[in-house]
Scaffold this motif. Structure first.
Motif, PDB file in Angstrom:
ATOM      1  N   UNK A 161       0.829  -1.212   0.000  1.00  0.00           N
ATOM      2  CA  UNK A 161       0.000   0.000   0.000  1.00  0.00           C
ATOM      3  C   UNK A 161       0.866   1.267   0.000  1.00  0.00           C
ATOM      4  N   UNK A 162       1.993   1.221   0.700  1.00  0.00           N
ATOM      5  CA  UNK A 162       2.902   2.374   0.686  1.00  0.00           C
ATOM      6  C   UNK A 162       3.443   2.621  -0.719  1.00  0.00           C
ATOM      7  N   UNK A 163       3.771   1.554  -1.423  1.00  0.00           N
ATOM      8  CA  UNK A 163       4.263   1.684  -2.796  1.00  0.00           C
ATOM      9  C   UNK A 163       3.169   2.211  -3.715  1.00  0.00           C
ATOM     10  N   UNK A 164       1.948   1.758  -3.493  1.00  0.00           N
ATOM     11  CA  UNK A 164       0.828   2.228  -4.309  1.00  0.00           C
ATOM     12  C   UNK A 164       0.597   3.726  -4.101  1.00  0.00           C
ATOM     13  N   UNK A 165       0.709   4.186  -2.863  1.00  0.00           N
ATOM     14  CA  UNK A 165       0.551   5.616  -2.582  1.00  0.00           C
ATOM     15  C   UNK A 165       1.676   6.428  -3.227  1.00  0.00           C
ATOM     16  N   UNK A 170       2.837  10.350  -7.975  1.00  0.00           N
ATOM     17  CA  UNK A 170       3.522  10.736  -9.202  1.00  0.00           C
ATOM     18  C   UNK A 170       4.869  11.387  -8.992  1.00  0.00           C
ATOM     19  N   UNK A 171       5.494  11.125  -7.871  1.00  0.00           N
ATOM     20  CA  UNK A 171       6.790  11.743  -7.575  1.00  0.00           C
ATOM     21  C   UNK A 171       7.878  11.178  -8.488  1.00  0.00           C
ATOM     22  N   UNK A 173      11.406   9.744  -9.209  1.00  0.00           N
ATOM     23  CA  UNK A 173      12.307   8.979  -8.344  1.00  0.00           C
ATOM     24  C   UNK A 173      13.653   9.666  -8.165  1.00  0.00           C
ATOM     25  N   UNK A 174      14.195  10.214  -9.253  1.00  0.00           N
ATOM     26  CA  UNK A 174      15.497  10.882  -9.156  1.00  0.00           C
ATOM     27  C   UNK A 174      15.396  12.097  -8.241  1.00  0.00           C
ATOM     28  N   UNK A 175      14.302  12.870  -8.387  1.00  0.00           N
ATOM     29  CA  UNK A 175      14.114  14.046  -7.523  1.00  0.00           C
ATOM     30  C   UNK A 175      13.901  13.640  -6.072  1.00  0.00           C
ATOM     31  N   UNK A 176      13.172  12.538  -5.879  1.00  0.00           N
ATOM     32  CA  UNK A 176      12.953  12.047  -4.513  1.00  0.00           C
ATOM     33  C   UNK A 176      14.268  11.678  -3.845  1.00  0.00           C
ATOM     34  N   UNK A 177      15.128  11.002  -4.591  1.00  0.00           N
ATOM     35  CA  UNK A 177      16.430  10.634  -4.042  1.00  0.00           C
ATOM     36  C   UNK A 177      17.303  11.864  -3.805  1.00  0.00           C
ATOM     37  N   UNK A 178      17.208  12.824  -4.715  1.00  0.00           N
ATOM     38  CA  UNK A 178      17.991  14.054  -4.550  1.00  0.00           C
ATOM     39  C   UNK A 178      17.582  14.783  -3.276  1.00  0.00           C
ATOM     40  N   UNK A 179      16.278  14.763  -2.977  1.00  0.00           N
ATOM     41  CA  UNK A 179      15.802  15.392  -1.743  1.00  0.00           C
ATOM     42  C   UNK A 179      16.335  14.691  -0.509  1.00  0.00           C
ATOM     43  N   UNK A 258       8.798  -3.281  -6.973  1.00  0.00           N
ATOM     44  CA  UNK A 258       7.871  -3.935  -7.895  1.00  0.00           C
ATOM     45  C   UNK A 258       6.452  -3.409  -7.733  1.00  0.00           C
ATOM     46  N   UNK A 259       6.037  -3.149  -6.498  1.00  0.00           N
ATOM     47  CA  UNK A 259       4.680  -2.668  -6.242  1.00  0.00           C
ATOM     48  C   UNK A 259       4.511  -1.222  -6.687  1.00  0.00           C
ATOM     49  N   UNK A 260       5.558  -0.400  -6.641  1.00  0.00           N
ATOM     50  CA  UNK A 260       5.478   0.975  -7.132  1.00  0.00           C
ATOM     51  C   UNK A 260       5.514   1.014  -8.655  1.00  0.00           C
ATOM     52  N   UNK A 261       6.277   0.112  -9.242  1.00  0.00           N
ATOM     53  CA  UNK A 261       6.347   0.021 -10.698  1.00  0.00           C
ATOM     54  C   UNK A 261       5.012  -0.442 -11.279  1.00  0.00           C
ATOM     55  N   UNK A 262       4.342  -1.336 -10.556  1.00  0.00           N
ATOM     56  CA  UNK A 262       3.058  -1.897 -10.996  1.00  0.00           C
ATOM     57  C   UNK A 262       2.070  -1.803  -9.836  1.00  0.00           C
ATOM     58  N   UNK A 263       1.470  -0.613  -9.605  1.00  0.00           N
ATOM     59  CA  UNK A 263       0.581  -0.412  -8.450  1.00  0.00           C
ATOM     60  C   UNK A 263      -0.577  -1.401  -8.446  1.00  0.00           C
ATOM     61  N   UNK A 264      -0.955  -1.836  -7.239  1.00  0.00           N
ATOM     62  CA  UNK A 264      -1.843  -2.992  -7.079  1.00  0.00           C
ATOM     63  C   UNK A 264      -3.126  -2.890  -7.890  1.00  0.00           C
ATOM     64  N   UNK A 265      -3.962  -1.887  -7.615  1.00  0.00           N
ATOM     65  CA  UNK A 265      -5.281  -1.848  -8.248  1.00  0.00           C
ATOM     66  C   UNK A 265      -5.171  -1.651  -9.757  1.00  0.00           C
ATOM     67  N   UNK A 266      -4.297  -0.763 -10.191  1.00  0.00           N
ATOM     68  CA  UNK A 266      -4.127  -0.523 -11.622  1.00  0.00           C
ATOM     69  C   UNK A 266      -3.600  -1.765 -12.326  1.00  0.00           C
ATOM     70  N   UNK A 267      -2.663  -2.435 -11.669  1.00  0.00           N
ATOM     71  CA  UNK A 267      -2.081  -3.622 -12.295  1.00  0.00           C
ATOM     72  C   UNK A 267      -3.084  -4.776 -12.324  1.00  0.00           C
TER      73      UNK A 267
END
Length: 455
Positions: A161-165, A170-171, A173-179, A258-267
């Motif tokens: 669920x955390x990955x799905x959120x 829509x963050x 990933x590179x910017x998230x890591x930079x932060x 894997x769960x962020x790459x393919x979010x549960x409900x959408x996948x």
């Protein structure tokens, strides 16, 4: 080419002691001096042609028994046995092995028989533990982690669920890591799925597939931004060792990726829409076929379950390197998978999907899908990784898969879990007898196997 010298001191001693002779008497029969015989018996001198002829004349010795290859075979067998982790801190040098094989082959053979008995006993206990569901043997850290995911049905709700959120936000990933103070760089160096975290610097291989790089970035996002969640999940698991906990943390970060790459409900919705077409799903989610197959095996959220799949990855030696199952099908904890399973044939047809209806000894029937996967190393000298992936479900779910269309559901191939615990008596691919069955051996009758298994 120079003739190979024959050192056969142990064989000479065997002949002498078998004849009940002292060294002096034996030397006289061979027509050599006592010191010369002593040197030959201790492999300080090679056995001469004259001595070989004297052995044949005086003792009727068959000279073909002087096999120069026997010591090398013993050395090879000892090296294989000493590769056992049991001897990790005590492995002797190759020169020592050759000395033992030449001077004390009887001792070497006794060691090999002892090690073989040890391995058979260990495998027997392990297989019985697997078959009877007992916890008689403490698992290795790797097995402990594998069992953790297995008994969670390969679904970790809080992490999923955390990955799905995260995906819904829509963050970048590179910017998230930079932060988080982590700078992402690409490397042109050849390397298989290379990534290196060096403090505030994350180095990814520019030669890796885009899906692989996205997965690696999301893995780092999990470690950098969801560490408290991962640690809390690990606390609940109560692993027996720090090593198991460390391996499991990597597994949980991979799960998040894997769960962020393919979010549960959408996948899940896309899987149903495409009837679980792995290639269509890979294109839609910018993932690899293996990532899609693995993700399908995790769709076990309460109230929103997908088809219960098993997923497995097998190397070219037949060893299972990754296994997850939400079905009744279980995999051998030790050794390889059943050779009748189509996942082994996938190496013969690169890039193609193989389909199979199969039945296990307990009468449960499955639809099995297999495909070979290759990962180039990125340069001529870099190694190519090859393995096969298998995905399957119980046959009542087969109509939800596009791959099962137009297949003959009247023919089910018999497969097992492991030869040591498989009850089939007439399998033409059986490698070893079942553990808990008596064997009958009839020298006047030969069938598929050199023995018959009692019912």
């Amino acid at each position: 080419m120079a003739q190979q010298k024959l050192y056969a001191g142990a064989k000479l001693r065997d002949i002498r002691t078998g004849a009940g002779l002292t060294q002096r008497s034996f030397a006289a029969r061979l027509g050599v001096s006592l010191p010369y015989l002593n040197q030959m018996e201790n492999n300080h001198r090679p056995v001469s042609t004259g001595v070989v002829l004297a052995l044949a004349r005086e003792f009727g010795f068959n000279v073909t028994e002087f096999s120069t290859g026997e010591p090398e075979r013993i050395v090879s067998d000892m090296r294989e046995a000493l590769a056992d982790p049991l001897f990790a801190d005590h492995a002797p040098a190759l020169a020592d092995l050759r000395l033992v094989a030449s001077n004390a082959p009887g001792l070497a053979r006794a060691f090999l028989e002892l090690h073989s008995a040890y391995r058979q006993g260990h495998e027997r206990l392990a297989a019985m533990d697997e078959a009877q569901g007992r916890d008689g043997l403490r698992p290795s850290p790797w097995e402990e982690v594998r069992d953790f995911f297995h008994y969670c049905d390969n679904y970790i709700d809080a992490v999923d669920r955390a990955a799905e959120r995260f995906a819904a936000d829509g963050a970048d990933t590179v910017a998230t890591l930079a932060a988080c103070g982590i700078r992402v760089e690409l490397s042109e160096e050849p390397g298989q799925d290379l990534y290196l975290r060096d403090g505030s610097r994350l180095l990814l291989s520019a030669r890796a597939a885009p899906a692989t790089r996205r997965f690696q970035l999301l893995h780092q996002v999990a470690l950098a931004t969801r560490n408290d969640l991962l640690e809390a999940t690990l606390d609940l698991a109560r692993f027996q060792s720090a090593t198991a906990r460390a391996i499991a943390k990597i597994g949980l970060a991979n799960y998040f990726a894997g769960a962020a790459l393919m979010p549960y409900r959408a996948f899940l919705a896309a899987a149903r829409e495409t009837r679980h077409d792995l290639e269509l799903l890979a294109d839609r989610f910018d993932a690899s076929v293996e990532q899609v197959a693995h993700r399908l095996s995790t769709l076990q959220r309460a109230g929103e379950k997908g088809v219960p799949f098993f997923f497995v990855r097998v190397d070219q030696a037949g060893t299972i390197t990754k296994r997850h199952s939400a079905t009744r099908l279980q995999f051998a904890r030790f050794g390889g998978a059943c050779p009748l399973w189509n996942v082994h044939r996938a190496f013969e047809t690169p890039g193609q999907f193989l389909r199979q209806f199969a039945e296990t000894p307990d009468g449960v029937r499955y639809f099995c899908l297999a495909r070979e996967v290759s990962k180039p190393g990125g340069s001529f000298n870099a190694p190519v990784r090859r393995y096969a992936i298998g995905l399957g479900c119980e046959v009542q779910h087969a109509d939800a898969l596009v791959y099962a269309d137009d297949m003959n559901m009247r023919r089910f191939e018999p497969i097992g879990i492991s030869c040591r615990i498989c009850e089939r008596r007439d399998c033409h691919q059986r490698s070893v007898p079942p553990l808990e069955r008596r064997l009958r051996v009839n020298p006047d009758r030969r069938g598929l196997l050199p023995y018959e298994i009692d019912g």
